[in-house]
Design a protein around this motif. Structure first.
Motif, PDB file in Angstrom:
ATOM      1  N   LEU A 148       0.846  -1.187   0.000  1.00 12.92           N
ATOM      2  CA  LEU A 148       0.000   0.000   0.000  1.00 12.92           C
ATOM      3  C   LEU A 148       0.881   1.235   0.000  1.00 12.92           C
ATOM      4  O   LEU A 148       1.941   1.260   0.612  1.00 12.92           O
ATOM      5  N   GLU A 149       0.420   2.282  -0.681  1.00 11.35           N
ATOM      6  CA  GLU A 149       1.123   3.544  -0.712  1.00 11.35           C
ATOM      7  C   GLU A 149       0.327   4.574   0.082  1.00 11.35           C
ATOM      8  O   GLU A 149      -0.846   4.361   0.413  1.00 11.35           O
ATOM      9  N   LEU A 150       0.972   5.712   0.365  1.00 15.81           N
ATOM     10  CA  LEU A 150       0.302   6.749   1.152  1.00 15.81           C
ATOM     11  C   LEU A 150      -0.975   7.225   0.460  1.00 15.81           C
ATOM     12  O   LEU A 150      -1.984   7.490   1.131  1.00 15.81           O
ATOM     13  N   ARG A 151      -0.948   7.330  -0.864  1.00 14.52           N
ATOM     14  CA  ARG A 151      -2.155   7.790  -1.571  1.00 14.52           C
ATOM     15  C   ARG A 151      -3.309   6.812  -1.393  1.00 14.52           C
ATOM     16  O   ARG A 151      -4.480   7.216  -1.366  1.00 14.52           O
ATOM     17  N   HIS A 152      -2.993   5.510  -1.257  1.00 21.65           N
ATOM     18  CA  HIS A 152      -4.043   4.527  -1.001  1.00 21.65           C
ATOM     19  C   HIS A 152      -4.654   4.746   0.379  1.00 21.65           C
ATOM     20  O   HIS A 152      -5.882   4.670   0.554  1.00 21.65           O
ATOM     21  N   LEU A 153      -3.795   5.024   1.350  1.00 17.00           N
ATOM     22  CA  LEU A 153      -4.286   5.249   2.715  1.00 17.00           C
ATOM     23  C   LEU A 153      -5.145   6.509   2.779  1.00 17.00           C
ATOM     24  O   LEU A 153      -6.134   6.558   3.525  1.00 17.00           O
ATOM     25  N   ARG A 154      -4.786   7.529   2.002  1.00 18.42           N
ATOM     26  CA  ARG A 154      -5.586   8.753   1.991  1.00 18.42           C
ATOM     27  C   ARG A 154      -6.983   8.484   1.421  1.00 18.42           C
ATOM     28  O   ARG A 154      -7.964   9.068   1.875  1.00 18.42           O
ATOM     29  N   VAL A 155      -7.060   7.607   0.436  1.00 18.26           N
ATOM     30  CA  VAL A 155      -8.365   7.245  -0.133  1.00 18.26           C
ATOM     31  C   VAL A 155      -9.210   6.535   0.915  1.00 18.26           C
ATOM     32  O   VAL A 155     -10.395   6.845   1.093  1.00 18.26           O
ATOM     33  N   ILE A 156      -8.613   5.581   1.614  1.00 19.95           N
ATOM     34  CA  ILE A 156      -9.349   4.834   2.640  1.00 19.95           C
ATOM     35  C   ILE A 156      -9.839   5.778   3.726  1.00 19.95           C
ATOM     36  O   ILE A 156     -10.995   5.699   4.168  1.00 19.95           O
ATOM     37  N   ARG A 157      -8.981   6.702   4.150  1.00 19.16           N
ATOM     38  CA  ARG A 157      -9.380   7.654   5.189  1.00 19.16           C
ATOM     39  C   ARG A 157     -10.499   8.564   4.698  1.00 19.16           C
ATOM     40  O   ARG A 157     -11.454   8.847   5.433  1.00 19.16           O
ATOM     41  N   ALA A 158     -10.407   9.015   3.465  1.00 16.10           N
ATOM     42  CA  ALA A 158     -11.424   9.919   2.926  1.00 16.10           C
ATOM     43  C   ALA A 158     -12.788   9.229   2.841  1.00 16.10           C
ATOM     44  O   ALA A 158     -13.820   9.826   3.169  1.00 16.10           O
ATOM     45  N   VAL A 159     -12.800   7.978   2.395  1.00 14.40           N
ATOM     46  CA  VAL A 159     -14.075   7.243   2.295  1.00 14.40           C
ATOM     47  C   VAL A 159     -14.678   7.044   3.682  1.00 14.40           C
ATOM     48  O   VAL A 159     -15.885   7.227   3.882  1.00 14.40           O
ATOM     49  N   ALA A 160     -13.835   6.686   4.658  1.00 14.02           N
ATOM     50  CA  ALA A 160     -14.342   6.467   6.011  1.00 14.02           C
ATOM     51  C   ALA A 160     -14.877   7.766   6.610  1.00 14.02           C
ATOM     52  O   ALA A 160     -15.942   7.781   7.236  1.00 14.02           O
ATOM     53  N   ASP A 161     -14.164   8.868   6.423  1.00 11.91           N
ATOM     54  CA  ASP A 161     -14.596  10.148   6.993  1.00 11.91           C
ATOM     55  C   ASP A 161     -15.876  10.651   6.338  1.00 11.91           C
ATOM     56  O   ASP A 161     -16.745  11.228   7.003  1.00 11.91           O
ATOM     57  N   ALA A 162     -15.999  10.436   5.021  1.00 14.75           N
ATOM     58  CA  ALA A 162     -17.184  10.923   4.306  1.00 14.75           C
ATOM     59  C   ALA A 162     -18.396  10.031   4.552  1.00 14.75           C
ATOM     60  O   ALA A 162     -19.527  10.504   4.555  1.00 14.75           O
ATOM     61  N   GLY A 163     -18.173   8.736   4.736  1.00 12.64           N
ATOM     62  CA  GLY A 163     -19.280   7.820   4.959  1.00 12.64           C
ATOM     63  C   GLY A 163     -20.019   7.418   3.707  1.00 12.64           C
ATOM     64  O   GLY A 163     -20.986   6.660   3.769  1.00 12.64           O
ATOM     65  N   SER A 164     -19.572   7.918   2.559  1.00  8.75           N
ATOM     66  CA  SER A 164     -20.196   7.532   1.285  1.00  8.75           C
ATOM     67  C   SER A 164     -19.182   7.753   0.178  1.00  8.75           C
ATOM     68  O   SER A 164     -18.314   8.633   0.275  1.00  8.75           O
ATOM     69  N   LEU A 165     -19.308   6.975  -0.878  1.00  6.84           N
ATOM     70  CA  LEU A 165     -18.371   7.095  -1.986  1.00  6.84           C
ATOM     71  C   LEU A 165     -18.580   8.394  -2.752  1.00  6.84           C
ATOM     72  O   LEU A 165     -17.618   9.003  -3.233  1.00  6.84           O
ATOM     73  N   SER A 166     -19.824   8.828  -2.874  1.00  3.31           N
ATOM     74  CA  SER A 166     -20.087  10.058  -3.626  1.00  3.31           C
ATOM     75  C   SER A 166     -19.472  11.269  -2.942  1.00  3.31           C
ATOM     76  O   SER A 166     -18.844  12.116  -3.589  1.00  3.31           O
ATOM     77  N   LYS A 167     -19.631  11.367  -1.609  1.00  6.25           N
ATOM     78  CA  LYS A 167     -19.047  12.499  -0.888  1.00  6.25           C
ATOM     79  C   LYS A 167     -17.529  12.429  -0.901  1.00  6.25           C
ATOM     80  O   LYS A 167     -16.839  13.449  -1.055  1.00  6.25           O
ATOM     81  N   ALA A 168     -16.978  11.231  -0.740  1.00  4.89           N
ATOM     82  CA  ALA A 168     -15.525  11.075  -0.758  1.00  4.89           C
ATOM     83  C   ALA A 168     -14.966  11.440  -2.129  1.00  4.89           C
ATOM     84  O   ALA A 168     -13.880  12.020  -2.231  1.00  4.89           O
ATOM     85  N   ALA A 169     -15.687  11.094  -3.194  1.00  2.00           N
ATOM     86  CA  ALA A 169     -15.225  11.414  -4.542  1.00  2.00           C
ATOM     87  C   ALA A 169     -15.097  12.918  -4.736  1.00  2.00           C
ATOM     88  O   ALA A 169     -14.133  13.407  -5.332  1.00  2.00           O
ATOM     89  N   VAL A 170     -16.072  13.670  -4.209  1.00  3.77           N
ATOM     90  CA  VAL A 170     -16.019  15.136  -4.300  1.00  3.77           C
ATOM     91  C   VAL A 170     -14.802  15.665  -3.556  1.00  3.77           C
ATOM     92  O   VAL A 170     -14.062  16.527  -4.053  1.00  3.77           O
ATOM     93  N   GLN A 171     -14.558  15.154  -2.362  1.00  5.23           N
ATOM     94  CA  GLN A 171     -13.422  15.615  -1.557  1.00  5.23           C
ATOM     95  C   GLN A 171     -12.088  15.284  -2.218  1.00  5.23           C
ATOM     96  O   GLN A 171     -11.136  16.054  -2.127  1.00  5.23           O
ATOM     97  N   LEU A 172     -12.024  14.146  -2.893  1.00  5.78           N
ATOM     98  CA  LEU A 172     -10.772  13.719  -3.522  1.00  5.78           C
ATOM     99  C   LEU A 172     -10.600  14.290  -4.918  1.00  5.78           C
ATOM    100  O   LEU A 172      -9.528  14.155  -5.519  1.00  5.78           O
ATOM    101  N   GLY A 173     -11.653  14.892  -5.436  1.00  5.21           N
ATOM    102  CA  GLY A 173     -11.555  15.484  -6.767  1.00  5.21           C
ATOM    103  C   GLY A 173     -11.572  14.477  -7.894  1.00  5.21           C
ATOM    104  O   GLY A 173     -10.942  14.690  -8.933  1.00  5.21           O
ATOM    105  N   VAL A 174     -12.280  13.370  -7.702  1.00  2.00           N
ATOM    106  CA  VAL A 174     -12.405  12.351  -8.752  1.00  2.00           C
ATOM    107  C   VAL A 174     -13.880  12.023  -8.927  1.00  2.00           C
ATOM    108  O   VAL A 174     -14.727  12.414  -8.114  1.00  2.00           O
ATOM    109  N   SER A 175     -14.200  11.309  -9.981  1.00  2.00           N
ATOM    110  CA  SER A 175     -15.580  10.882 -10.183  1.00  2.00           C
ATOM    111  C   SER A 175     -15.887   9.686  -9.277  1.00  2.00           C
ATOM    112  O   SER A 175     -14.977   8.966  -8.848  1.00  2.00           O
TER     113      SER A 175
END
Length: 318
Positions: A4-31
């Motif tokens: 795992l790389e740091l960018r992978h861990l940031r994705v996991i943290r963002a999804v957990a903090d947002a509680g949904s993939l759609s909200k996490a996608a907005v925060q991460l700047g991806v679809s």
């Protein structure tokens, strides 16, 4: 199991903090489809599900909770480390050096050269990355001073509060087809005329161009047959030479059995966005960078007569 790389861990943290993939996608700047695909790849890396779907979003599984706990601690340590490094090196780093990031192609080297000259002959370095969200992260982390993003209207990469941006211009996207294609002798082509063609498009996981394209095709009354998904320009050109079709960037070059044609009504455009950090210590750089970027694009007008004609009519002011 892959590392795992740091960018992978940031994705996991963002999804957990947002509680949904759609909200996490907005925060991460991806679809959202790109984030879903990325999360699925991460789960294959670790060998198990990291999140379980609920009626309102997603929650970490037991494995996800374990990974998340360690990820938070590690990322906090890394963030503190980077803050300390920036405090100790920022002044030295920005003395006589400018760092430019952007997608593959000619524009980043030309931009780096132009801004270095405008800053009194500073040393220029470049960082090539096809993922807009990664380029944004590098600006946020002070790894690059300026990033050039090639965006699609309606699908722009979201920026953290400390980053500034400027849309430099919105240029038309064209069509690339084989020189012996039945429509190659047309001055311009209706998108619907290519409804039955095999298309080559970048993967959804690598950007939003395919999503923007699918929306435009739907407005034209058809669903495109995206037969090949890749971002490698050499392979894409080979497929187009063999009969497939694709979108062409404003500065795409004709030749070797390929012609570039405009789309009737110009339904797709590419936004060129310049991004920088509000805490940049480069004196005068924020003022000079937009001028340098336009200067760089002006040197590419000979790559495509269609872009040259558009630039002559709509070239934005410095």
């Amino acid at each position: 199991m892959s590392e795992l790389e740091l960018r992978h861990l940031r994705v996991i943290r963002a999804v957990a903090d947002a509680g949904s993939l759609s909200k996490a996608a907005v925060q991460l700047g991806v679809s959202q489809p790109a984030l879903t695909a990325q999360l699925q790849r991460l789960e294959r890396r670790v060998g198990g599900l990291l999140f379980a779907r609920t009626g309102t979003g997603v929650v970490p599984t037991d494995l996800g909770s374990y990974v998340l706990s360690s990820a938070r601690a590690l990322l906090n340590d890394v963030d503190e480390l980077m803050t300390g490094i920036r405090q100790r090196t920022q002044a030295a780093t920005h003395t006589g050096q400018v760092r430019v990031g952007g997608p593959p192609g000619l524009i980043v080297p030309l931009f780096a050269t132009a801004i270095a000259k405008r800053l009194g002959g500073a040393e220029a370095t470049i960082d090539i990355d096809m993922h807009p969200a990664e380029l944004v992260r590098k600006v946020l982390d002070h790894k690059v001073d300026f990033a050039v993003l090639e965006e699609n209207p309606g699908f722009r990469t979201s920026l953290p509060p400390r980053l500034l941006s400027r849309i430099m211009f919105r240029a038309p996207l064209f069509l690339a087809i084989a020189a012996d294609h039945p429509l190659a002798d047309h001055d311009e082509i209706h998108l619907a005329e290519l409804a039955g063609e095999s298309w080559v498009m970048p993967p959804v996981a690598e950007g939003t161009e395919q999503l923007a394209f699918a929306r435009v095709c739907a407005q034209s009354g058809f669903t495109p047959n995206i037969k090949h998904q890749m971002s490698d320009s050499t392979t894409t050109r080979a497929l187009v030479q063999a009969g497939a079709v694709t979108l062409a960037k404003p500065v795409a070059r004709e030749g070797s059995g390929i012609v570039i044609r405009p789309i009737v009504g110009t339904p797709m455009r590419q936004e060129i966005v310049l991004v920088w950090h509000e805490e940049s210590a480069l004196a005068g750089a924020a003022e000079q960078a937009p001028k340098a970027l336009l200067e760089a694009y002006s040197r590419l007008t000979d790559t495509n007569p269609l872009f040259a004609a558009w630039w002559a009519r709509f070239r934005p002011e410095d």
